[in-house]
Each structure stands twice: as C-alpha cells, then as structure tokens.
Design an enzyme around this catalytic site. Structure first.
Site, PDB file in Angstrom:
ATOM      1  N   ASP A 206      41.199  43.753  42.926  1.00  8.86           N
ATOM      2  CA  ASP A 206      41.199  43.197  41.577  1.00  8.86           C
ATOM      3  C   ASP A 206      42.177  42.043  41.431  1.00  8.86           C
ATOM      4  O   ASP A 206      42.011  41.201  40.549  1.00  8.86           O
ATOM      5  CB  ASP A 206      41.526  44.307  40.573  1.00  8.86           C
ATOM      6  CG  ASP A 206      41.461  43.823  39.137  1.00  8.86           C
ATOM      7  OD1 ASP A 206      40.385  43.348  38.731  1.00  8.86           O
ATOM      8  OD2 ASP A 206      42.486  43.910  38.429  1.00  8.86           O
TER       9      ASP A 206
ATOM     10  N   MET B 158      41.580  43.714  31.755  1.00  8.90           N
ATOM     11  CA  MET B 158      41.212  42.417  31.173  1.00  8.90           C
ATOM     12  C   MET B 158      41.297  41.268  32.172  1.00  8.90           C
ATOM     13  O   MET B 158      40.997  40.130  31.820  1.00  8.90           O
ATOM     14  CB  MET B 158      42.135  42.112  29.987  1.00  8.90           C
ATOM     15  CG  MET B 158      42.000  43.076  28.824  1.00  8.90           C
ATOM     16  SD  MET B 158      40.343  43.052  28.089  1.00  8.90           S
ATOM     17  CE  MET B 158      40.253  41.356  27.530  1.00  8.90           C
ATOM     18  N   ARG B 159      41.693  41.564  33.400  1.00 11.72           N
ATOM     19  CA  ARG B 159      41.854  40.471  34.360  1.00 11.72           C
ATOM     20  C   ARG B 159      40.528  39.772  34.630  1.00 11.72           C
ATOM     21  O   ARG B 159      40.483  38.549  34.795  1.00 11.72           O
ATOM     22  CB  ARG B 159      42.464  40.998  35.658  1.00 11.72           C
ATOM     23  CG  ARG B 159      42.748  39.878  36.663  1.00 11.72           C
ATOM     24  CD  ARG B 159      43.481  40.383  37.892  1.00 11.72           C
ATOM     25  NE  ARG B 159      44.890  40.600  37.601  1.00 11.72           N
ATOM     26  CZ  ARG B 159      45.483  41.788  37.663  1.00 11.72           C
ATOM     27  NH1 ARG B 159      44.780  42.852  38.004  1.00 11.72           N
ATOM     28  NH2 ARG B 159      46.765  41.915  37.402  1.00 11.72           N
ATOM     29  N   ALA B 160      39.435  40.526  34.661  1.00  9.24           N
ATOM     30  CA  ALA B 160      38.133  39.915  34.928  1.00  9.24           C
ATOM     31  C   ALA B 160      37.765  38.905  33.853  1.00  9.24           C
ATOM     32  O   ALA B 160      37.235  37.823  34.155  1.00  9.24           O
ATOM     33  CB  ALA B 160      37.058  40.995  35.025  1.00  9.24           C
TER      34      ALA B 160
END
Length: 681
Positions: free
Chosen positions: A193, A274-276
């Site tokens: 991720d 929320m990184r995506a």
C-alpha cells in the site's frame, strides 16, 4: 562511467514507462512497484530514466543536496547562508538487498558522540538519494525493518537517526522504485500500500517485438555510445516534455466531480484507508499535465485507477493483484450521474450499466489495462478458499490417480516453533539473536558497532578514568570500552512440508481437509516470514513439488493442483526431505528447519515399508531437526502410526483438530519438551 540503455529505446512496457514518467513529473505520487518475471528488463528501464531527469542545483559542498534558494534549516551540514551553488546530475542510488540499517540511514560516530558531544554523522543511502531516485531491485527480499525505514522516509520526506539520545534529521525526498519477481515471494499488504503505483510486466509473445528487442540489445552491446547517439533526439524531446509537465502541474484543476469519481471508485473496490484516494488524485493530475491539459478528465481517473488500485485489492497472501475493469467502468459511470436524494427503484436490466469499456480495453500484453494479467480479472475470492470451484483436471500420472480437489476453508493455526535460540534471518517464528528485539546483554563489537549498550560501555570505561587523566566532567571513552548490545527477537525458519498424496488420503472430503490444514500452515508461514518447501509422496516415489523458496503463494498454487492416488512410499518422502534439508543447510546454515509431515502414518511398498520409514525418521532425529507430524487418520479404528513416527522423529504428533489455534494449549510446550528430553537423553 557506463552509458545507460536509452529509456526511449525500450520496446513495449508502456505501463511501466508511463508510471515512471508520472512519478518524475509528480514525485508526491509515491513511487512505483514493478512486478514481473525474470529477464523483462525491469532494471534497464529504471536506470534509463536517470538520463531524462534534468540536473539539479545544490549548495556547494553540502552532502545532503540542499537547494540554494531554500536550504534545509535543519541540515546537518548547515546552516547555509549565501553559499555558492553547484550543479549535479540527478542521482540514482541503488539499495542492495544485503544492506545494513546503518548503510541505509547513516551512522553516528558513537565514540565521538560520547566523549566529545559532537554529532559526527556519516550520511547513508537515504541522504544520497535526496532529490533523486532510490532504486531497490528485488524489494521483496529486503529485510522488513529496512523496507519500513525506507517507506517512512519516502512518506515523511525526512530521515531520522537516533542513537542513545543523539539524534540527526535530514531531508530525504526521492522517487522510490522497487522491482520484484513474485515467484520469489510477495510483499506484505501493508508495504504494498505504501507504493503509489504498481505495474505488471511480462515478455511479449509477439515474435516481431521479441526480434526487435534482441536487435536493439545487440546493437547497444556492440557500441553503447553510438546506440545512445541514435536515440539522443528522442531522449531530448522526452526530457523537455517532463520539464513542461512539471511546470504545468500546479495549474491543473481537479474538479469536485472528478474527486467524487475517485472517492466512489475507491469505495466500490473497498480499498482500506485513504491513501488510494490521494494517490489516484495525484496520478490523475499528473496524467493531465503529461498530456498538456489544465483540467483532469474522466479518462485520467480511469487510467489512474488501473495503476493505483490493483495492488491495494489484495486481501489475502494467495490472492493475485488485479482489477475488474468492467466493475471499474460501472463505478465511474455511477459516480458520474447526478445525485438524486429520492431515487426511484428501477430493477430493470441495463439501465445503469456502463456503455463501453470492459476487459476488451486492454490487450494481452498489458496496454492501458495496467499490466493486469487476464486471468486475474474479477478474482475477488482468495485462492484456497472453500473449494466451490473445481480445479482443472490434472494429466494422468499413473494408475489410480485422481483429479485434484479444492482445499477447505483455511483457519488460524497454533504457533509451531523450533526449540532453542537461533541466529537466522529476522522473522516472527522462533527465538533468535537478532539486531532488533529486547536487550539481553552485551559483548565486544565484532566489526562496526551498530547497537550501543550504554550502561556496559560506561561500566567498562569507569575504572580507567584516573589513568586516562580525566580532569573535567566528561567521561573519557576509548574504542575498547564500547559494548555492543545483544538482543533477542524472532527469526524466520525453513518450513518444509512433506505431504502424503497417496490413495489412502484420496477421499475427497478428507483430502480437502488436509489441503485446508496445509493452506492454513502456509498462511501462517507467510505471516511469520518463513521460507517454505513442499514435498509430496505417492505411487512409486517422492517429488520435490516446490524447492525451498520465499514465495508462499507459489507453494499454495502447487498444493491446490496436487492430485492424489497410488501407493504410500512414506520412507521415500522422508529421505527426500532429508536430502533437501542437507542441501539447504549448505546454502543457508543459519536458517533452522521445521519439518511438517502431513500423513496418516500408513506406508506401503516392498518389505517392511513402515520399518523403513522409521529408519528414515531417525536420520532427521540425528540431525536435530524439529518435526511435527499432522495426523490425518480418521475413523473409529485408529492404528496410531503417526504417533509412532513422531516419536522416532523426536517431535510431536497433532491431529487436524488440535492444529487449530483454539484447540489444546499445550502444543508448542509439547514440541519443546519432547525435543529437550531427546537432547538430554
């Protein structure tokens, strides 16, 4: 200095080249992870990127590449006030798999820090890579704590070095590029991720493209300078395009409608965190700038999703990364509709589906499909699940062979460990002396000091202060006084599975349960950073189905396709395991093995087959190999042969039910007590 292969001369690999260029335009995307089979020029493409990046201005003499117009106020070589500027090529720093923590983050001179109170700091690779490229080949083989340090620096833009109260901080912003061969093991989902984008690469099956690859490579090897000159114009044009995209990037507009599409897409694919969303927004913005547009379009969102989401869809170590493009088009289509607070229910088919797109958008070699292999499309269920889908029949391998059966649902297994204290690679299974863990003592350093034991160092220096002429408050410390802290943590082991695939195990329900148990143990091995190997025996002999490897998911795939049937050559399975472990001890003597034998104990063959198996078991006992026998015997009448086998191995036997984590609590204690008793005898 060698001339790198020109970036623009690479044939195909469009997704990988686009991902690298987007990160060159916007390093905030977070880097690229390139997954692919061996021999696909992954390293060649990465090294070719350095020739496209413009030179950078730095403060002259600064080891940390500070910008002359805005030097880092906390730079260890600072403060920089009115220093002269110098120009340097954009660096590409390679992090070797065997690097130490001090080589990565830098090292302090502990002796001078204690005796003189000065921060004598030697920069590491994270400092050298600042404002450049940090390239990690075979990133999946890098130690986990090094990967954590590297990704933390990439996320924060700075590196921190702490040594016994002395700290140094310096800027470290770089384009992170990792390459890996999935056959050699996977990265943890948490680490996957942290990479902004991922691409899958594979050699083209088109003969014309393969011929062109060979032709260009031979021309480069014959005369690198002449070959590079042929591509100089294309390289210069691409370099100018990168500069233009960087200048346009701050002006690109990311509208609310596009943001809703990004959020809806990430929600539809149920990605964690929320990184995506953030990575997709930055990637879509960079795509618009790369195409020379000042506003992000829906197609930018789609292309960003194909690069940013596949590796974030991986829920299980045995899942293949991938993205269902029809589902992506559906999510984009629904998010583009006008919101209706009171929608009318409309069960009619075809009213809200996408009008185009789908799997046909990407060719067999990748194309705009993000390099996702066609066989991974739409695979949301983990491999090795409930076994609802029958695997394809295996080719007949002998009389009585039956087609493979699916594994039952995996479960959480009890902890199996190797007794004693080891010195193997860092992991999470057995006790070991490691660089990280709780401090258990001290010793004189062998080579470079890495972990200072402060109390032991002071104790060693204290008796000599008068003889050394100490007159002030400071402690006079010499190198002979320094003490290395010894620490105890956990190591990864070699878990070698020896699986009975004979006719006595061939009942469909029984073999499904056996495969489910082995699948559960493989999942446990993945989580504990073990190497695994797989040996099967049936018919007339034993076979090394998978030599010891870090690729646990490859072992799971081999297990799923394992057919059953025939006789039970138990002795051959144990002898093959003994030879496999002998070879592995020569290759990696510090990694201790754990032998897991999955059988009902029955043996067939010429003569006293079970007696031969017991003699083979004694070979493992003589080597001190820790062993567990998973007893698969079922029914009202039990012969107890697996228990007898475990006794000869010097290990313990457990049933399939006892293997579960919620079963009896004494499993690990039994393994250790039996091994300790055997050593005492």
């Amino acid at each position: 200095m060698s001339i790198p292969y020109p970036f623009t001369a690479v044939v195909g690999m469009d997704d990988m080249r686009l991902s690298l260029l987007l990160n060159a335009v916007s390093p905030a995307i977070g880097g690229v992870l390139v997954r692919g089979e061996k021999g696909t020029a992954k390293s060649t493409v990465v090294r070719g990127l350095t020739g496209l990046l413009p030179a950078m201005d730095v403060v002259e003499g600064c080891r940390f590449a500070c910008r002359p117009e805005a030097p880092d106020p906390q730079c260890p070589d600072g403060p920089h006030t009115g220093g002269a500027a110098a120009s340097r090529p954009t660096p590409m720093v390679e992090l070797p798999v065997g690097a130490s923590e001090d080589r990565l983050v830098g090292a302090l001179d502990i002796e001078r820090a204690l005796a003189e109170g000065v921060k004598a700091f030697e920069p590491g690779l994270l400092a050298e890579a600042h404002r450049g490229i940090l390239y990690v080949d075979e990133v999946n083989l890098l130690h986990d704590h090094l990967v954590d340090l590297m990704l933390d620096a990439a996320a924060m833009g700075a590196s921190y070095v702490e040594r016994e109260g002395v700290s140094v901080r310096h800027a470290s912003r770089f384009l992170l590029v990792g390459t890996m061969n999935p056959e050699e093991g996977e990265l943890r989902p948490q680490l996957l991720d942290r990479f902004g984008l991922t691409v899958e690469v594979a050699a083209s099956r088109d003969p014309a493209l393969r011929v062109e690859v060979v032709r260009r490579r031979l021309a480069y090897d014959d005369d690198p300078a002449a070959f590079a000159a042929r591509w100089a114009a294309e390289e210069a044009a691409l370099r100018e395009r990168i500069v233009a995209a960087r200048e346009l990037l701050p002006e690109v507009v990311l509208g609310d409608a596009v943001l809703r599409q990004i959020a809806a897409t990430c929600a539809a694919f149920e990605v964690d965190g929320m990184r995506a969303d953030i990575v997709m927004a930055r990637t879509a913005t960079a795509l618009a700038a790369w195409d020379g547009r000042a506003e992000v379009a829906e197609e930018d969102v789609r292309r960003a999703a194909l690069l940013a989401l596949p590796h974030r869809r991986r829920r299980n170590p045995f899942d293949a990364p991938g993205l269902d493009e029809s589902k992506l088009d559906e999510a984009l289509g629904q998010s583009g509709e006008d919101p209706d607070p009171d929608p009318e229910p409309d069960p009619g088919p075809g009213d809200d589906g996408p009008g185009d797109g789908g799997p046909g958008d990407g060719g067999p070699d990748g194309g705009p499909g993000g390099g996702v292999p066609p066989q991974t499309q739409g695979q949301d269920a983990p491999a090795g699940g409930s076994g609802d889908r029958e695997p394809a029949p295996a080719p007949a391998g002998g009389p009585g062979e039956r087609r493979p059966v699916g594994a039952s649902e995996p479960f959480r297994t009890r902890m199996l460990s190797v007794p004693g204290l080891g010195d193997g690679a860092a992991g999470r299974r057995s006790r070991a002396r490691t660089e990280h863990g709780r401090t258990t003592g001290s010793r004189r350093p062998r080579g470079t000091l890495t972990k200072l034991h402060l109390a032991a160092t002071v104790q060693a220096a204290a008796p000599h202060q008068r003889a050394r002429g100490r007159s002030g408050p400071g402690l006079v410390v010499r190198r002979d006084d320094l003490r290395q802290a010894t620490r105890e943590g956990r190591e990864g082991n070699l878990v070698l599975f020896v699986v009975d695939a004979s006719g006595s195990m061939a009942a469909r329900q029984r073999m499904g349960a056996v495969k489910g148990a082995v699948m559960s143990l493989l999942l446990d091995a993945y989580q504990r950073r073990d190497k695994v190997g797989l040996i099967t025996f049936r018919g007339r002999g034993a076979e090394v189905a998978l030599p010891p490897t870090s690729s646990v998911d490859t072992a799971a795939a081999r297990l799923q396709s394992l057919p059953t049937g025939g006789r039970t050559p138990l002795a051959e399975g144990l002898l093959t395991a003994h030879e496999t472990l002998r070879i592995e001890r020569l290759r990696d003597p510090s990694r201790r093995p754990l032998l897991v034998i999955v059988t009902d104990g029955r043996a067939t063959g010429a003569g006293d087959a079970f007696g031969q198996a017991l003699r083979a078991a004694r070979l493992h006992a003589a080597e001190g190999t820790a062993a567990v026998v998973v007893d698969c015997e079922s029914g009202y009448v039990r012969l107890g042969l697996a228990g007898t086998l475990a006794g000869e191995l010097g290990g313990t036997a457990v049933t399939l039910d006892e293997l579960r984590a919620d079963a009896i609590a004494g499993l690990v204690r039994d393994v250790r007590e039996v091994s300790a008793a055997r050593r005492a005898a």
